[in-house]
Structure formats: C-alpha cells, structure tokens
Enzyme design. Structure first.
Site, PDB file in Angstrom:
ATOM      1  N   ASN A 160       0.798  -1.229   0.000  1.00  0.00           N
ATOM      2  CA  ASN A 160       0.000   0.000   0.000  1.00  0.00           C
ATOM      3  C   ASN A 160       0.832   1.282   0.000  1.00  0.00           C
ATOM      4  O   ASN A 160       0.460   2.259  -0.632  1.00  0.00           O
ATOM      5  CB  ASN A 160      -0.991   0.001   1.176  1.00  0.00           C
ATOM      6  CG  ASN A 160      -0.301  -0.023   2.512  1.00  0.00           C
ATOM      7  OD1 ASN A 160       0.671  -0.751   2.718  1.00  0.00           O
ATOM      8  ND2 ASN A 160      -0.795   0.759   3.449  1.00  0.00           N
ATOM      9  N   GLU A 256       4.272  -3.759  12.420  1.00  0.00           N
ATOM     10  CA  GLU A 256       3.429  -2.581  12.226  1.00  0.00           C
ATOM     11  C   GLU A 256       2.204  -3.080  11.483  1.00  0.00           C
ATOM     12  O   GLU A 256       2.273  -3.442  10.313  1.00  0.00           O
ATOM     13  CB  GLU A 256       4.179  -1.511  11.427  1.00  0.00           C
ATOM     14  CG  GLU A 256       3.540  -0.125  11.551  1.00  0.00           C
ATOM     15  CD  GLU A 256       2.503   0.128  10.481  1.00  0.00           C
ATOM     16  OE1 GLU A 256       1.297   0.021  10.816  1.00  0.00           O
ATOM     17  OE2 GLU A 256       2.866   0.412   9.340  1.00  0.00           O
TER      18      GLU A 256
END
Length: 496
Positions: A160, A256
């Site tokens: 992304n 993350e």
C-alpha cells in the site's frame, strides 16, 4: 549488478539480488496495473526456498564486516542511497503509480520521504552507538554498555505504501550495522525491488539482498534460524504466523499492523477545516493506509452541518487512472481488496444505513478494466456496525454521532486496534486532555497527517493489535539494536 536503475524501470523485469549479483529464475510474478488490468507493468522472479537460503547465507557472510564498518562510513553510504533515489524519482514515481494504483502525486511525496529516511537516519547515531562507561569505586574497574546490531534482519513490506515503508525498515536496520534480506509484496514488488537494488549497488555485497515470492518464500525467510529479527508490516493474521515461527528460535519481531483510527471532532472544532483534512487522510490511496481516518465521531448537535460539509467535499473526489492528472484518487490495488470493499458496502446498505456513494469517474468507459470504486460515506453509522468495528482499508467512511465527550472517548477506545487517532478542537488544552485518554500509539490534534516535525520525531507504532515496536524518528533505530554490557573487574593484587 548488470543493469542500471533506468534500465530496470524501462525493462521492468527484475531478478533477485543475492550477494551483490542478479539471480534469475524460471518462474515469474507478473505485475499488472490495477487501473488497467490488461496492462503488464513488469515481472519479478518468483523466488525459491533455496534462494532464500542463499540470501540469508549471503547476509550472514556480510554481517560481521558491515557491523565493523565505521558508523560515519555507513551513514555516508546510506546518504548516497537517498541521493540515488532522488536521481530516479520521476521514473520511480511512474513505475510505482502503475503497479500500486496510488496517484502519482502521492508517490512523489512518498519518494521524498524514502530518500530522506536514508539521509537522516544517521542523525545522532554516533552518540547512540558509542560505548557508555560507568566507573566503579574500585580502581581500574568499570561497566561498559554498548548497543550492537542483531546480525541478519528480514524486512517484509506491503503493497500500500511500499517505498516509504521499505525505507523506514531498511535504513535504520542498515545504519545500526545489520545486514538484511528484503521481501516485497507480490502485489507491488517493482518499486521495492528497485530500492533494494539501489542499496545493494552502493553497499558491500551481501549487506542487502532481495528475494521476491509468495507465502512459501515469506515463511521460509521468517522461520530461518539464521535470521535474528523480523520486521513486518501487514496484517494481523500473517503477524501471528510469524510470531509462532519466531518462537522456535526465539528471534525478535517488530510488527506494524492495521489500524481503525478514530477522529473525535469536539463541539468547538472548525468544521470546514476539519472536514477538509479528514477527507485528505481518509481517502488518500483510496483509503488503503493503516493510519488513515477510519471512523468519525461528531457531536450530535453539530452532526447535520458536519455531514453536509463532508458530503460536499467527498463528492469532489475524482476517481481514475493513477497517471491521469485529473484523478485525485486511483483504484484499489487488487481484486481481493475490491471484493472486500464491495461486500462491506453492500452489507452496510442492506442494514438500511444512509450510505452515499459520491465522487465522479474520470474515464467511465475504462472503469471495468480497473479495480475502481467510488468513495462512500455512511452518515448514520452506529457503534456496533461492522463498518465501524472492522478496518475497512478502503474508501468508505462512517460517521457516528455522540452526546458527550465521555461517550466519544469510550467508543473510540472500543476496538482491538490502537494505531493512530485524532482530536479536533480550537482549544489545544482541551484536545490534549481528550488525546491523553485515547488508547493509541499516536494522536494528532487538528489533523490526521503528521506535521514535518511529527514525521521526523514521532515513533511510529501502535498499541493492542496494531503492532509491536516502533519505527521512524530517532527512536526507531533501537528496534535494530540490542544491548551488550561488559562488567570490567580486576584480580586482587598479590605480593611479588
């Protein structure tokens, strides 16, 4: 390495990089443009388990010499990587927009951040790595505390925001003295592999290795006994798999993960400015950002006006090809993501919610050839709705009305995620009080994008199921260092 960065971008076929050499393979991963599904952007080698072993072995072989390299030399080499990224920024921006689907302007900004990550990672590093001696009362005795690298670090990045997430992992890992094996996502491997190739061409052979592939390659890498730490950005399910693997060799992990970021709008907020900035965050990259606004809480007394402004602003979004300058939002990245978003939208409509599908199509005649979806608002969402409780990771934004601040804070915290959040108010003091009660790693006041100082100083990471550990800022490098302490004592003096 045989080809230049310009050649790689033009040809758009990229081999693995192992021990400073291009390593071809028989199987290829084909990368298609999510806005033009019949367009092949390029190919990368689909790696094998043996190539993972070779890449880790190369990293092991290079790790001792790289760790022993003077800090100033490491910093200088990494700054060259940043400069080389800058030199090819326009080519890279086009390449990544084509494979990722984010509009080119966003990729350009991402490249600036990626280049800066390599140039700025050395700030204060010499002092951080300098041995700290603590004298004892006894003559000649002292304790020395050092921070030293792990050895080999596996860095796994998603599709992304591939360039900045790559830089935020490998720049500090390398600056700390680790060697790395980098694995890009199969959904956007070209830009990440190119960044890896740039670093591998400047650093000593074996310090940076790049292996592409799917689940088997990733699982082999994260479970490899010679990998001492795994840094992964992605989904919780994959993170749990990595954590189970890490248990076998007790390796370190840095995760993350996802977020379901709340934006709490207080009753004294500037609604016009709040709407503008919330939309900028929420629909950036078609909502495919871990720390985008995912749900808005607005006072019931201000809800009607806020909704009106929000509808007006979102209706101005133009959706089209990432390279078309008329597009303010590109397609989502892949078919699975498109299906998930459509299903979520349909189920929300079936609930009877007030769903507004807004915006406009830049090229309606090509719409079916890409993974395009118009932005949508859920104007009367409720706290228990799926669209509120789950991370949608797409251009759908729910608005929830609240009656008092206590209720807003409780609803904001009622989630398994805790990545980022925002509070909107003309009163900094009031906003700080609310911010202090939000269960998240980061809170931004009157925005949901970081300021320049925030980008440089905030440790990026989340609470709860949004991750383990931190990256970015002067603190991020600590994820790639471990303590080594030496307690210096002496023999008792003896006669003659």
């Amino acid at each position: 390495m045989g080809s230049t960065v310009s050649d790689a971008i033009r040809v758009t076929h990229l081999d693995q990089v192992i021990d400073g050499r291009d390593v071809p393979g028989e199987r290829l991963i084909e990368v298609r443009n999510p806005g033009r599904r019949d367009e092949i952007v390029g190919t990368v080698v689909d790696g094998t388990v043996d190539q993972v072993d070779d890449a880790v072995a190369a990293a092991v072989g290079a790790s001792a010499a790289w760790a022993a390299t003077a800090v100033a030399e490491r910093i200088a080499l990494l700054a060259r990587v940043g400069d080389e990224i800058d030199a090819h920024a326009e080519e890279l921006a086009t390449l990544v927009a084509r494979e990722n689907g984010s509009v080119r302007a966003i990729i350009r900004r991402e490249l600036i951040g990626a280049a800066n990550a390599f140039r700025e990672v050395g700030e204060g590093l010499a002092d951080k790595l300098a041995p700290q001696d603590h004298p004892s009362d006894a003559p000649g005795q002292f304790v020395r505390i050092q921070k030293v690298p792990y050895g080999v670090v596996a860095c796994i990045v998603p599709w992304n925001a591939p360039l900045i997430l790559t830089a935020n992992k490998i720049a500090p890992a390398l600056a700390a003295g680790n060697s790395i094996v980098l694995k890009p996502s199969p959904f956007a491997p070209l830009g990440v592999t190119t960044i890896g190739r740039i670093a591998a061409s400047i650093l000593p052979p074996g310090v940076v290795n790049v292996v592409n592939g799917g689940g088997e390659v990733g699982s082999t890498l994260t479970g490899h006994r010679d990998v001492r730490k795994v840094s992964f950005t992605g989904g919780g399910e994959t993170a749990r798999h990595i954590m189970r693997q890490a248990a076998d060799s007790l390796k370190g992990v840095h995760f993350e993960l996802g977020g379901n970021d709340p934006a709490i709008v207080l009753d004294d907020a500037d609604l016009q400015v709040s709407v503008e900035r919330i939309v900028e965050s929420a629909f950036r990259r078609a909502g495919q950002v871990c720390f985008a606004v995912k749900r808005i809480y607005v006072p019931r007394t201000h809800a009607e006006e806020f909704r009106r402004l929000l509808v007006e602003r979102v209706n101005g979004i133009t959706v089209g090809d990432a390279l078309d300058e008329r597009s303010s939002m590109g397609p989502v990245n892949n078919e699975g993501q498109l299906t998930k978003i459509r299903d979520l939208l349909e189920s929300t409509i079936a609930q009877g919610r007030d769903v507004r599908v807004l915006g406009s199509k830049v090229n309606p005649e090509t719409w079916e050839n890409g993974y395009f979806v118009l932005p949508a608002l859920v104007l009367d969402a409720q706290a228990d709705d799926e669209i509120v409780r789950e991370e949608q990771f797409g251009p759908i934004l729910p608005v929830i009305a609240y009656d008092n601040e206590e209720e807003a804070i409780a609803m904001a915290n009622d989630t398994e995620y805790g990545l980022c959040s925002s509070v909107w108010s003309r009163s900094t003091d009031r906003a700080l009080v609310v911010a202090s009660r939000i269960e998240a790693g980061m809170t931004i006041i009157n925005n949901h994008l970081f300021s320049h100082t925030g980008v440089r100083q905030i440790p990026f990471g989340g609470w709860k199921q949004s991750g383990i550990g931190w990256e970015g800022s002067p603190h991020g490098i600590d994820e790639y260092l471990q303590f080594h302490s030496v307690d210096v004592q002496s023999f008792p003096e003896t006669d003659g």
